[in-house]
Design an enzyme around this catalytic site. Structure first.
Site, PDB file in Angstrom:
ATOM      1  N   SER A  96      -6.401  -8.687   7.802  1.00  0.00           N
ATOM      2  CA  SER A  96      -5.353  -9.457   7.144  1.00  0.00           C
ATOM      3  C   SER A  96      -4.152  -9.541   8.073  1.00  0.00           C
ATOM      4  O   SER A  96      -3.953  -8.686   8.942  1.00  0.00           O
ATOM      5  CB  SER A  96      -4.941  -8.786   5.830  1.00  0.00           C
ATOM      6  OG  SER A  96      -3.787  -9.390   5.284  1.00  0.00           O
TER       7      SER A  96
ATOM      8  N   TYR B  10      -1.421  -1.315   0.723  1.00  0.00           N
ATOM      9  CA  TYR B  10      -2.388  -2.311   1.180  1.00  0.00           C
ATOM     10  C   TYR B  10      -2.232  -2.557   2.681  1.00  0.00           C
ATOM     11  O   TYR B  10      -3.232  -2.590   3.415  1.00  0.00           O
ATOM     12  CB  TYR B  10      -2.192  -3.610   0.402  1.00  0.00           C
ATOM     13  CG  TYR B  10      -3.103  -4.734   0.859  1.00  0.00           C
ATOM     14  CD1 TYR B  10      -4.464  -4.693   0.595  1.00  0.00           C
ATOM     15  CD2 TYR B  10      -2.604  -5.832   1.564  1.00  0.00           C
ATOM     16  CE1 TYR B  10      -5.313  -5.701   1.012  1.00  0.00           C
ATOM     17  CE2 TYR B  10      -3.442  -6.851   1.985  1.00  0.00           C
ATOM     18  CZ  TYR B  10      -4.801  -6.780   1.710  1.00  0.00           C
ATOM     19  OH  TYR B  10      -5.625  -7.782   2.138  1.00  0.00           O
TER      20      TYR B  10
END
Length: 278
Positions: free
Chosen positions: A136, A149
């Site tokens: 990501s 995260y």
């Protein structure tokens, strides 16, 4: 020559789109996920000679090796391993519980490690293969309200960068895909989780759920196009170690690199002062 893909988290979202792109190209796919019924719904109309559905919870180390063995038994080899299974835990660090943090790492980090450790003996024997870790942009730059995260995605970056060096002598390639914001189910209530602790100091600065929820359905990225890009990466003789996906990811990475360059320039003298004088 057709490839054999092993894809985690293939029941929906980017994983399902990558699987469909591979099947459309004539490849074979082992599509895995925790929910076997969801996999059947996603691939029930696919050519059953070229698709295998395997129930797999990547957080369970005990399930990794049998899933890889089932893939090899069915198709004889694995050419592309896509570590896609993950979910988002959003919220400021103090707002999330230790149990939620442990589960986030269990899936997003340890889950990838379980699959790698199970698959690498197969890829080494083949002296070939391509690992594609779906990371990501959150592994490139930080985001307010997603510290845990981001920590998992930064961990994946470090793991991938080092592992690529370890496996290169065996003809195994590794690419980390770093998507920006894509219109998937990532922000759906069934996928994303938010910190449960309410701390007034933070609450005064706004709700993380409302902040990220506002992006739902407005993300720039098209997951079908991302899947096509991943299929292109798999066909490359010399694929990149890292691949930014989406104009927003490119812009954010460029801003992060520029900020680091500026910091290095400003701190150069102090940085060099820490060396031994001899």
């Amino acid at each position: 020559m057709s490839k054999v893909w092993f894809i985690t988290g293939a029941g929906r979202g980017i994983g399902a789109d990558i699987a469909r792109a591979a099947l459309a190209a004539g490849d074979k796919v082992v599509a895995t996920g925790r929910n076997l019924a969801q996999l059947r719904d996603a691939f029930g109309t696919a050519d059953q000679e070229r698709v295998a559905l395997v129930q797999l919870d990547v957080a369970s180390e005990a399930q990794a090796a049998p899933a890889i063995a089932a893939a090899v038994e069915r198709f004889g080899r694995i050419d592309v391993l896509v570590n896609n299974a993950a979910y988002g835990l959003l919220g400021r660090l103090e707002e999330v519980t230790p149990a939620d943090i442990e589960q986030q790492f269990a899936v997003n980090v340890y889950g990838v490690m379980h699959m790698l450790r199970a698959a690498l003996p197969v890829l080494r024997r083949q002296r070939a293969g391509h690992i594609i870790n779906i990371g990501s942009i959150a592994g490139v730059t930080g985001f307010n309200g997603s510290s845990v995260y981001c920590a998992t995605k930064f961990a994946l970056e470090g793991l991938s960068a080092s592992l690529a060096l370890e496996i290169e002598p065996f003809g195994i390639k590794l690419t980390t895909v770093e998507p920006g914001f894509f219109r998937t189910g990532f922000l759906d209530p069934s996928s994303v989780r938010y910190g449960a602790n309410v701390i007034e100091d933070y609450a005064a600065h706004g709700s993380i759920a409302q902040t990220y929820g506002a992006y739902k359905g407005r993300q720039l990225g098209d997951p079908v196009k991302l899947a096509a890009a991943v299929r292109t990466l798999a066909d490359m003789a010399a694929p990149p170690r890292r691949f930014l996906a989406g104009s927003d990811a490119v812009a954010m990475a460029e801003a992060e690199l520029e900020a680091r360059r500026n910091n290095m320039a400003a701190m150069r003298a102090l940085s060099l002062s820490t060396d031994h004088a001899d």
